[in-house]
Design a protein around this motif. Sequence first.
Motif, PDB file in Angstrom:
ATOM      1  N   PRO A 110       0.808  -1.233   0.000  1.00  0.00           N
ATOM      2  CA  PRO A 110       0.000   0.000   0.000  1.00  0.00           C
ATOM      3  C   PRO A 110       0.838   1.277   0.000  1.00  0.00           C
ATOM      4  CG  PRO A 110      -0.012  -1.018   2.168  1.00  0.00           C
ATOM      5  CD  PRO A 110       0.643  -2.006   1.245  1.00  0.00           C
ATOM      6  N   GLU A 111       2.146   1.161   0.266  1.00  0.00           N
ATOM      7  CA  GLU A 111       2.992   2.348   0.287  1.00  0.00           C
ATOM      8  C   GLU A 111       3.464   2.772  -1.099  1.00  0.00           C
ATOM      9  OE1 GLU A 111       5.844  -1.145   0.767  1.00  0.00           O
ATOM     10  OE2 GLU A 111       3.762  -0.631   1.167  1.00  0.00           O
ATOM     11  N   ASP A 138     -15.630   7.202  -9.997  1.00  0.00           N
ATOM     12  CA  ASP A 138     -15.534   7.283  -8.539  1.00  0.00           C
ATOM     13  C   ASP A 138     -14.399   6.387  -8.028  1.00  0.00           C
ATOM     14  OD1 ASP A 138     -17.510   9.156  -7.830  1.00  0.00           O
ATOM     15  OD2 ASP A 138     -19.093   7.681  -8.165  1.00  0.00           O
ATOM     16  N   LYS A 139     -14.279   5.198  -8.629  1.00  0.00           N
ATOM     17  CA  LYS A 139     -13.186   4.305  -8.250  1.00  0.00           C
ATOM     18  C   LYS A 139     -11.844   4.897  -8.670  1.00  0.00           C
ATOM     19  CE  LYS A 139     -15.469  -0.231  -8.152  1.00  0.00           C
ATOM     20  NZ  LYS A 139     -15.431  -1.605  -8.707  1.00  0.00           N
ATOM     21  N   ALA A 140     -11.817   5.525  -9.845  1.00  0.00           N
ATOM     22  CA  ALA A 140     -10.585   6.158 -10.322  1.00  0.00           C
ATOM     23  C   ALA A 140     -10.169   7.269  -9.368  1.00  0.00           C
ATOM     24  CB  ALA A 140     -10.783   6.709 -11.723  1.00  0.00           C
ATOM     25  N   ARG A 141     -11.129   8.081  -8.940  1.00  0.00           N
ATOM     26  CA  ARG A 141     -10.828   9.172  -8.002  1.00  0.00           C
ATOM     27  C   ARG A 141     -10.258   8.618  -6.698  1.00  0.00           C
ATOM     28  NH1 ARG A 141     -13.411  10.338  -3.812  1.00  0.00           N
ATOM     29  NH2 ARG A 141     -15.271   9.206  -4.497  1.00  0.00           N
ATOM     30  N   ALA A 142     -10.883   7.575  -6.162  1.00  0.00           N
ATOM     31  CA  ALA A 142     -10.423   7.003  -4.899  1.00  0.00           C
ATOM     32  C   ALA A 142      -9.001   6.462  -5.017  1.00  0.00           C
ATOM     33  CB  ALA A 142     -11.381   5.895  -4.454  1.00  0.00           C
ATOM     34  N   ALA A 143      -8.713   5.813  -6.137  1.00  0.00           N
ATOM     35  CA  ALA A 143      -7.371   5.253  -6.342  1.00  0.00           C
ATOM     36  C   ALA A 143      -6.330   6.366  -6.432  1.00  0.00           C
ATOM     37  CB  ALA A 143      -7.353   4.393  -7.596  1.00  0.00           C
ATOM     38  N   LEU A 144      -6.652   7.435  -7.147  1.00  0.00           N
ATOM     39  CA  LEU A 144      -5.702   8.540  -7.285  1.00  0.00           C
ATOM     40  C   LEU A 144      -5.498   9.279  -5.970  1.00  0.00           C
ATOM     41  CD1 LEU A 144      -6.852   9.861 -10.758  1.00  0.00           C
ATOM     42  CD2 LEU A 144      -4.622   8.852 -10.222  1.00  0.00           C
ATOM     43  N   GLU A 145      -6.540   9.403  -5.186  1.00  0.00           N
ATOM     44  CA  GLU A 145      -6.394  10.042  -3.875  1.00  0.00           C
ATOM     45  C   GLU A 145      -5.476   9.213  -2.977  1.00  0.00           C
ATOM     46  OE1 GLU A 145     -10.413  10.569  -2.603  1.00  0.00           O
ATOM     47  OE2 GLU A 145     -10.638  12.506  -3.628  1.00  0.00           O
ATOM     48  N   MET A 146      -5.540   7.886  -3.106  1.00  0.00           N
ATOM     49  CA  MET A 146      -4.640   7.023  -2.344  1.00  0.00           C
ATOM     50  C   MET A 146      -3.197   7.202  -2.833  1.00  0.00           C
ATOM     51  SD  MET A 146      -6.014   5.445   0.133  1.00  0.00           S
ATOM     52  CE  MET A 146      -4.625   4.332   0.421  1.00  0.00           C
ATOM     53  N   ALA A 147      -3.021   7.324  -4.145  1.00  0.00           N
ATOM     54  CA  ALA A 147      -1.678   7.536  -4.687  1.00  0.00           C
ATOM     55  C   ALA A 147      -1.076   8.824  -4.136  1.00  0.00           C
ATOM     56  CB  ALA A 147      -1.728   7.582  -6.210  1.00  0.00           C
ATOM     57  N   ILE A 148      -1.876   9.873  -4.090  1.00  0.00           N
ATOM     58  CA  ILE A 148      -1.399  11.169  -3.607  1.00  0.00           C
ATOM     59  C   ILE A 148      -1.178  11.141  -2.091  1.00  0.00           C
ATOM     60  CG2 ILE A 148      -2.076  13.592  -3.304  1.00  0.00           C
ATOM     61  CD1 ILE A 148      -3.514  13.314  -6.053  1.00  0.00           C
ATOM     62  N   ARG A 149      -2.018  10.427  -1.380  1.00  0.00           N
ATOM     63  CA  ARG A 149      -1.819  10.293   0.065  1.00  0.00           C
ATOM     64  C   ARG A 149      -0.505   9.579   0.352  1.00  0.00           C
ATOM     65  NH1 ARG A 149      -6.687   7.500   3.002  1.00  0.00           N
ATOM     66  NH2 ARG A 149      -7.683   9.241   1.887  1.00  0.00           N
ATOM     67  N   TYR A 168      -1.628   2.361  -7.766  1.00  0.00           N
ATOM     68  CA  TYR A 168      -2.873   3.118  -7.631  1.00  0.00           C
ATOM     69  C   TYR A 168      -3.132   3.952  -8.888  1.00  0.00           C
ATOM     70  CZ  TYR A 168      -3.000   2.153  -2.552  1.00  0.00           C
ATOM     71  OH  TYR A 168      -3.071   1.546  -1.320  1.00  0.00           O
ATOM     72  N   ASN A 169      -2.081   4.596  -9.403  1.00  0.00           N
ATOM     73  CA  ASN A 169      -2.251   5.438 -10.587  1.00  0.00           C
ATOM     74  C   ASN A 169      -2.724   4.623 -11.786  1.00  0.00           C
ATOM     75  OD1 ASN A 169      -1.544   8.108 -12.135  1.00  0.00           O
ATOM     76  ND2 ASN A 169      -0.574   6.481 -13.312  1.00  0.00           N
ATOM     77  N   ASN A 170      -2.054   3.503 -12.053  1.00  0.00           N
ATOM     78  CA  ASN A 170      -2.432   2.701 -13.211  1.00  0.00           C
ATOM     79  C   ASN A 170      -3.798   2.061 -13.026  1.00  0.00           C
ATOM     80  OD1 ASN A 170       0.091   3.416 -14.099  1.00  0.00           O
ATOM     81  ND2 ASN A 170       0.633   1.380 -14.800  1.00  0.00           N
ATOM     82  N   LEU A 171      -4.129   1.724 -11.798  1.00  0.00           N
ATOM     83  CA  LEU A 171      -5.461   1.193 -11.505  1.00  0.00           C
ATOM     84  C   LEU A 171      -6.519   2.247 -11.819  1.00  0.00           C
ATOM     85  CD1 LEU A 171      -6.864  -1.321 -10.341  1.00  0.00           C
ATOM     86  CD2 LEU A 171      -6.609  -0.315  -8.064  1.00  0.00           C
TER      87      LEU A 171
END
Length: 341
Positions: free
Chosen positions: A104-105, A124-135, A110-113
Amino acid sequence: MLSDSSRGSTSTLVTSRLRLLALSVAVSAALGATVVMAQTDDYAEVNRLMRAGQLSEALSKVDQYLASKPRDPQMRFLKGVIQTEGGKHSDAIATFSKLTEEFPELPEPYNNLAVLYAGQSQFDKARAALEMAIRTNPSYATAHENLGDVYAKLASQSYSKALQLDAGNTAVAPKLSLIRTLFSADAKGGARTGTAPAPAAAAPVATAPVAVAKPAVPAPTPAPAASGNAEAAVEAAVSSWAKAWSSKNMQGYLGAYAGNFTPPGGQARGAWEADRKARILPRSRIGVDISDLSVTVDGDRASASFKQDYSSDTLNVTSRKKLDFVKSGSRWLIVRESTGS
């Protein structure tokens, strides 16, 4: 109001803007397990086959490798890229999803997902994945750009719904038209697919075996701006910055940044400095090697683009980086830092 065909076209354009990391690799030692680095030749051969369009051969090479090293995230990431390039999007989603669960680190999966989700209009799933990448890595420029495009698509969906519910609302149509124009204009230049490796040391990424530890060196003296040779002075500033980082000289490292330097991700300067100290000082060794350096100077401003090879006791990172400088007295100081440039 957008027709169904127009909405589908906009969805395609939004997806084409999203930047897929095509040749990124990832290895983490943060899981507490012993990470055995594979020979660089294995990764290089897979990348060569991919560039040659020999996806079946590349996938066979990956599967052969993973048969003996099933947890290697670097090769598993490449497998997801091959599946994506081969149109096996469901398989690629499964591959990248598993990587986000086990590592998860790492921001790259996350970006490619997110790009794959966007291709299926699951914004919505794309947004959540990108927010995780940025976090995971607040300085991940590619993820920030992709997230902006996803937000734009979500906005277009909301504007379309608003028009369906209130066709007389004259304020909505211009906004919807603006979004369509934005993506249509960008699509004329073709899809932008990134090949940049992972961002800087905030993301555990490796492309080469661990380098030999470098002994600490004295605090580097800030490089003066050579009269009549500004490019050389900027090159010296980059070298000084890298040496300070390598030797964990926080005074020299943080002193390389201008007072008006804005940390990526909107982070406050004080918080950014504390975060950098927390990442740098605990390492028993750090190596920062610069290559392929290209400098441009425009008056009192300059930029330096280069390949950065970072290594420490816990991770390796190879990435493209860009530093923007401003001249302050006799020194060149960093005002902006970005990865993947």
